[in-house]
Design an enzyme around this catalytic site. Structure first.
Site, PDB file in Angstrom:
ATOM      1  N   LYS A  22      56.814  53.351  39.751  1.00  7.23           N
ATOM      2  CA  LYS A  22      55.495  53.717  40.565  1.00  7.23           C
ATOM      3  C   LYS A  22      54.896  52.261  40.852  1.00  7.23           C
ATOM      4  CE  LYS A  22      52.121  55.254  38.327  1.00  7.23           C
ATOM      5  NZ  LYS A  22      50.606  54.434  38.476  1.00  7.23           N
ATOM      6  N   ASN A  23      54.888  51.543  39.807  1.00 10.72           N
ATOM      7  CA  ASN A  23      53.779  50.476  39.849  1.00 10.72           C
ATOM      8  C   ASN A  23      54.635  49.186  40.711  1.00 10.72           C
ATOM      9  OD1 ASN A  23      52.061  51.905  38.394  1.00 10.72           O
ATOM     10  ND2 ASN A  23      52.377  50.550  36.584  1.00 10.72           N
ATOM     11  N   ARG A  92      43.435  54.399  42.108  1.00  9.14           N
ATOM     12  CA  ARG A  92      42.933  53.114  42.110  1.00  9.14           C
ATOM     13  C   ARG A  92      43.731  52.284  42.553  1.00  9.14           C
ATOM     14  NH1 ARG A  92      39.265  51.193  38.749  1.00  9.14           N
ATOM     15  NH2 ARG A  92      40.649  49.268  38.872  1.00  9.14           N
ATOM     16  N   CYS A 116      37.149  54.944  35.799  1.00 10.15           N
ATOM     17  CA  CYS A 116      38.134  56.013  35.551  1.00 10.15           C
ATOM     18  C   CYS A 116      38.329  56.492  34.228  1.00 10.15           C
ATOM     19  CB  CYS A 116      39.698  55.610  36.142  1.00 10.15           C
ATOM     20  SG  CYS A 116      40.392  54.193  34.998  1.00 10.15           S
ATOM     21  N   ARG A 121      37.458  49.090  34.363  1.00 11.96           N
ATOM     22  CA  ARG A 121      38.475  48.879  35.384  1.00 11.96           C
ATOM     23  C   ARG A 121      37.877  48.158  36.480  1.00 11.96           C
ATOM     24  NH1 ARG A 121      43.528  52.581  35.439  1.00 11.96           N
ATOM     25  NH2 ARG A 121      44.730  50.792  36.089  1.00 11.96           N
ATOM     26  N   PRO A 122      37.100  46.968  36.362  1.00 13.10           N
ATOM     27  CA  PRO A 122      36.604  46.450  37.472  1.00 13.10           C
ATOM     28  C   PRO A 122      37.415  45.633  38.384  1.00 13.10           C
ATOM     29  CG  PRO A 122      35.908  45.010  35.325  1.00 13.10           C
ATOM     30  CD  PRO A 122      36.747  46.370  34.948  1.00 13.10           C
ATOM     31  N   VAL A 123      37.146  45.187  39.452  1.00 12.83           N
ATOM     32  CA  VAL A 123      37.987  44.480  40.370  1.00 12.83           C
ATOM     33  C   VAL A 123      37.547  43.078  40.898  1.00 12.83           C
ATOM     34  CG1 VAL A 123      39.457  46.509  41.460  1.00 12.83           C
ATOM     35  CG2 VAL A 123      37.231  45.692  42.397  1.00 12.83           C
ATOM     36  N   ASP A 124      36.722  42.425  39.934  1.00 12.09           N
ATOM     37  CA  ASP A 124      36.093  41.272  40.167  1.00 12.09           C
ATOM     38  C   ASP A 124      36.979  40.179  40.369  1.00 12.09           C
ATOM     39  OD1 ASP A 124      36.363  41.642  37.298  1.00 12.09           O
ATOM     40  OD2 ASP A 124      35.470  39.533  37.125  1.00 12.09           O
ATOM     41  N   GLN A 125      38.209  40.110  39.679  1.00  7.90           N
ATOM     42  CA  GLN A 125      39.226  39.065  40.084  1.00  7.90           C
ATOM     43  C   GLN A 125      39.605  39.208  41.407  1.00  7.90           C
ATOM     44  OE1 GLN A 125      39.685  36.645  37.484  1.00  7.90           O
ATOM     45  NE2 GLN A 125      37.754  37.763  36.819  1.00  7.90           N
ATOM     46  N   ASP A 304      50.994  51.340  28.969  1.00  3.99           N
ATOM     47  CA  ASP A 304      51.313  52.527  29.347  1.00  3.99           C
ATOM     48  C   ASP A 304      52.496  53.111  28.733  1.00  3.99           C
ATOM     49  OD1 ASP A 304      49.597  51.990  31.465  1.00  3.99           O
ATOM     50  OD2 ASP A 304      51.351  51.386  33.119  1.00  3.99           O
ATOM     51  N   ILE A 326      44.113  46.323  26.176  1.00  8.98           N
ATOM     52  CA  ILE A 326      44.018  46.226  27.524  1.00  8.98           C
ATOM     53  C   ILE A 326      42.760  47.373  28.119  1.00  8.98           C
ATOM     54  CG2 ILE A 326      45.181  46.521  29.660  1.00  8.98           C
ATOM     55  CD1 ILE A 326      46.588  44.428  27.896  1.00  8.98           C
ATOM     56  N   ARG A 396      51.716  62.300  39.338  1.00  5.67           N
ATOM     57  CA  ARG A 396      51.351  61.138  39.889  1.00  5.67           C
ATOM     58  C   ARG A 396      52.435  60.239  39.590  1.00  5.67           C
ATOM     59  NH1 ARG A 396      46.107  58.475  37.817  1.00  5.67           N
ATOM     60  NH2 ARG A 396      47.368  56.966  38.938  1.00  5.67           N
TER      61      ARG A 396
HETATM   62  C1  UD1 Z   1      48.120  47.925  36.237  1.00  5.02           C
HETATM   63  C2  UD1 Z   1      49.022  49.108  36.188  1.00  5.02           C
HETATM   64  C3  UD1 Z   1      48.795  50.165  35.077  1.00  5.02           C
HETATM   65  C4  UD1 Z   1      48.597  49.476  33.755  1.00  5.02           C
HETATM   66  C5  UD1 Z   1      47.827  48.231  33.961  1.00  5.02           C
HETATM   67  C6  UD1 Z   1      48.305  47.142  32.745  1.00  5.02           C
HETATM   68  C7  UD1 Z   1      49.553  49.542  38.601  1.00  5.02           C
HETATM   69  C8  UD1 Z   1      49.372  50.096  40.050  1.00  5.02           C
HETATM   70  N1  UD1 Z   1      49.006  49.977  37.513  1.00  5.02           N
HETATM   71  O1  UD1 Z   1      46.725  48.381  36.288  1.00  5.02           O
HETATM   72  O2  UD1 Z   1      49.541  51.201  34.986  1.00  5.02           O
HETATM   73  O3  UD1 Z   1      48.151  50.246  32.766  1.00  5.02           O
HETATM   74  O4  UD1 Z   1      48.378  47.332  35.150  1.00  5.02           O
HETATM   75  O5  UD1 Z   1      49.428  46.988  32.343  1.00  5.02           O
HETATM   76  O6  UD1 Z   1      50.359  48.819  38.354  1.00  5.02           O
HETATM   77  N2  UD1 Z   1      40.432  43.579  34.891  1.00  5.02           N
HETATM   78  C9  UD1 Z   1      39.068  42.957  35.287  1.00  5.02           C
HETATM   79  N3  UD1 Z   1      38.666  42.556  36.269  1.00  5.02           N
HETATM   80  C10 UD1 Z   1      39.518  42.792  37.338  1.00  5.02           C
HETATM   81  C11 UD1 Z   1      40.885  43.188  36.971  1.00  5.02           C
HETATM   82  C12 UD1 Z   1      41.160  43.791  35.879  1.00  5.02           C
HETATM   83  O7  UD1 Z   1      38.020  42.824  34.079  1.00  5.02           O
HETATM   84  O8  UD1 Z   1      39.412  42.298  38.499  1.00  5.02           O
HETATM   85  C13 UD1 Z   1      40.542  44.149  33.472  1.00  5.02           C
HETATM   86  C14 UD1 Z   1      40.794  45.642  33.419  1.00  5.02           C
HETATM   87  O9  UD1 Z   1      39.392  46.215  33.016  1.00  5.02           O
HETATM   88  C15 UD1 Z   1      41.688  45.843  32.424  1.00  5.02           C
HETATM   89  C16 UD1 Z   1      42.622  44.419  32.222  1.00  5.02           C
HETATM   90  O10 UD1 Z   1      41.765  43.610  32.979  1.00  5.02           O
HETATM   91  O11 UD1 Z   1      40.861  45.604  31.065  1.00  5.02           O
HETATM   92  C17 UD1 Z   1      43.733  44.627  32.873  1.00  5.02           C
HETATM   93  O12 UD1 Z   1      43.764  45.496  33.837  1.00  5.02           O
HETATM   94  P1  UD1 Z   1      44.841  45.547  35.059  1.00  5.02           P
HETATM   95  O13 UD1 Z   1      46.216  44.617  34.753  1.00  5.02           O
HETATM   96  O14 UD1 Z   1      44.204  44.891  36.379  1.00  5.02           O
HETATM   97  O15 UD1 Z   1      45.360  46.827  35.304  1.00  5.02           O
HETATM   98  P2  UD1 Z   1      45.778  47.410  36.851  1.00  5.02           P
HETATM   99  O16 UD1 Z   1      46.145  46.200  37.723  1.00  5.02           O
HETATM  100  O17 UD1 Z   1      44.662  48.269  37.293  1.00  5.02           O
END
Ligand code: UD1
Length: 416
Positions: A22-23, A92, A116, A121-125, A304, A326, A396
């Site tokens: 899936k990922n 997401r 969620c 789970r922010p997307v600031d990066q 996961d 995480i 899912r």
């Molecule tokens: C992906 C996987 C998910 C897995 C996770 C961690 C997919 C579709 N999903 O989720 O199954 O559980 O990796 O292995 O591939 N963070 C920030 N800012 C950002 C991005 C992330 O603070 O801009 C934080 C998140 O809140 C979290 C950590 O970084 O605490 C890791 O998150 P991330 O690796 O981004 O998870 P996803 O990519 O959403």
């Protein structure tokens, strides 16, 4: 709403084939946005998230046609570079459209995901990285509005390891002018699978699988054919299920090299696996030892797989400490496991699991995708009939889980 009914206490036996990941599939579907030519994908898992991603891409004008496990995506024209809130809130991973849309169309409007079940789970990066590549980004009414005539290569260091963040920036950088260097990049195998697909499309990416990825931008990508890698989390889930029930299961079509942390923990717990090419056979006949674990980015133990290992530890011989590093709220399965008789205390982000418990059936509720997998494993152990509600979470990310488990001798069925 569908539920799963499981009558526990039967060891799993037999052979089952693992589906595509899936990922890996979700970002690779978004990669289709980057080229006007058809992208042919094989080993695509039949999952609700893949269906949702196809609908999202269809809204933008990307056509997709499925035949068995193959999917052909065609983004000849992108009519509407938009990912609406209604879609992003259900999945997401829709955020993965941001980088490719911006790179291909010069603009994108993607809803912010919001919180969620498992954390903020922010997307600031994702946003900071695209800004470093020259994108103008505004946040407007809950949407990320991004513009850039053409992105330019940049050096970006991630504040933390983010999987989809790395994937988004890697995709965006393929069509940027000049070289992009991503440091502190995620090393997950799914990032490598995406890079392999992008390289087959004509991108120039090196270093995927290490914490420094270098992308030389090109002006155009072409179509390609790519097979999605096997799902290491599905594989791990079946390995743990076999170990939990004292079974003997062969998993075919796997990538054992992506499962070191999980296989090591199982070996420590007294359950050894044997590997023959892409087949992993797991057999438990002795007692199950308690093992402690901390989740970590790849190659560490995957978050996961945390809920599944916790379910296993409820019946191991002693106490185990499981720490989630995480996500801040990924222990919701604890309450449900306790309803089945598990003895677990949570202190901050650590769960202390007292083993040697007799699990007995109950009605439980799935709260997120992998928590549900942990409950399925607990249900396979528990005496009596466990009913798991809200299994749309499972659908899912697991292809026909009840069919695959039934084929291994589990007493499991879906009830509407
Ligand atoms: C992906 C996987 C998910 C897995 C996770 C961690 C997919 C579709 N999903 O989720 O199954 O559980 O990796 O292995 O591939 N963070 C920030 N800012 C950002 C991005 C992330 O603070 O801009 C934080 C998140 O809140 C979290 C950590 O970084 O605490 C890791 O998150 P991330 O690796 O981004 O998870 P996803 O990519 O959403």
């Amino acid at each position: 709403m569908d539920k799963l009914s499981i009558t526990g206490g039967f060891p799993l036996h037999g052979e089952v084939r693992v589906s595509g990941a899936k990922n890996a599939a979700l970002p690779i579907l978004c990669a289709a946005i980057l080229t006007p030519e058809p992208l042919v994908l094989k080993n695509v898992p039949k999952l609700n998230d893949v269906h949702t991603m196809r609908s999202l891409l269809a809204q933008m004008g990307v056509r997709s046609e499925a035949e068995d496990d193959a999917l052909t995506l065609s983004a000849a024209d992108i009519d509407w570079p938009l990912a609406p809130y209604e879609m992003v809130k259900t999945m997401r991973a829709s955020i993965l459209a941001l980088g490719p849309l911006l790179a291909r169309c010069g603009e994108a409007r993607v809803s912010l995901p919001g919180g969620c079940a498992i954390g903020l789970r922010p997307v600031d990066q994702h946003i900071k990285g695209l800004q470093a590549m020259g994108a103008e980004i505004d946040l407007d009414h809950g949407y990320i509005e991004a513009k850039a005539k053409r992105l330019s290569g940049a050096h970006f260091v991630f504040d933390m390891v983010t999987v989809t963040g790395t994937e988004n920036l890697m995709m965006a950088a393929t069509l940027a002018s000049g070289r992009t260097v991503l440091d502190n990049a995620a090393r997950e195998p799914e990032v490598v699978d995406l890079a392999d697909c992008l390289n087959a499309m004509g991108a120039v990416i090196s270093g995927a699988g290490t914490d420094r990825i270098v992308i030389e931008g090109v002006s155009r990508l072409s179509g390609a054919t790519h097979a999605i890698m096997p799902d290491r989390i599905e594989t791990g889930t079946f390995l743990v299920a076999a170990a939990a029930t004292g079974g003997d299961v062969a998993l075919t079509g796997t990538r054992p090299d992506t499962l070191d942390a999980v296989l090591d923990k199982l070996a420590e717990a007294g359950v050894a696996a044997t590997i023959d090419g892409s087949t992993i056979r797991i057999k438990r006949n002795g007692r199950l030892k308690s093992v402690s674990m901390r989740t970590a980015p790849y190659p560490g133990f995957p978050t996961d797989m945390q809920a599944q290992l916790m379910a296993l530890m409820t019946v191991a011989d002693d106490a185990a400490m499981i720490t989630e590093t995480i996500f801040e709220n990924r222990m919701m399965h604890v309450q449900e496991l306790k309803r089945l008789g598990a003895a677990i205390e949570v202190e901050g982000n650590t769960a202390i699991v007292r083993g040697a418990q007799k699990l007995t059936a109950a009605n439980v509720m799935a709260t997120d995708l992998r928590a549900s997998a942990g409950l399925v494993i607990a249900g396979l152990i528990a005496e009596g009939e466990t009913v798991i509600d809200r299994i749309y979470h499972l659908d899912r990310g697991y292809e026909r889980i009840e069919d695959k488990l039934s084929a291994l001798g589990a007493r499991i069925c879906r009830v509407s």
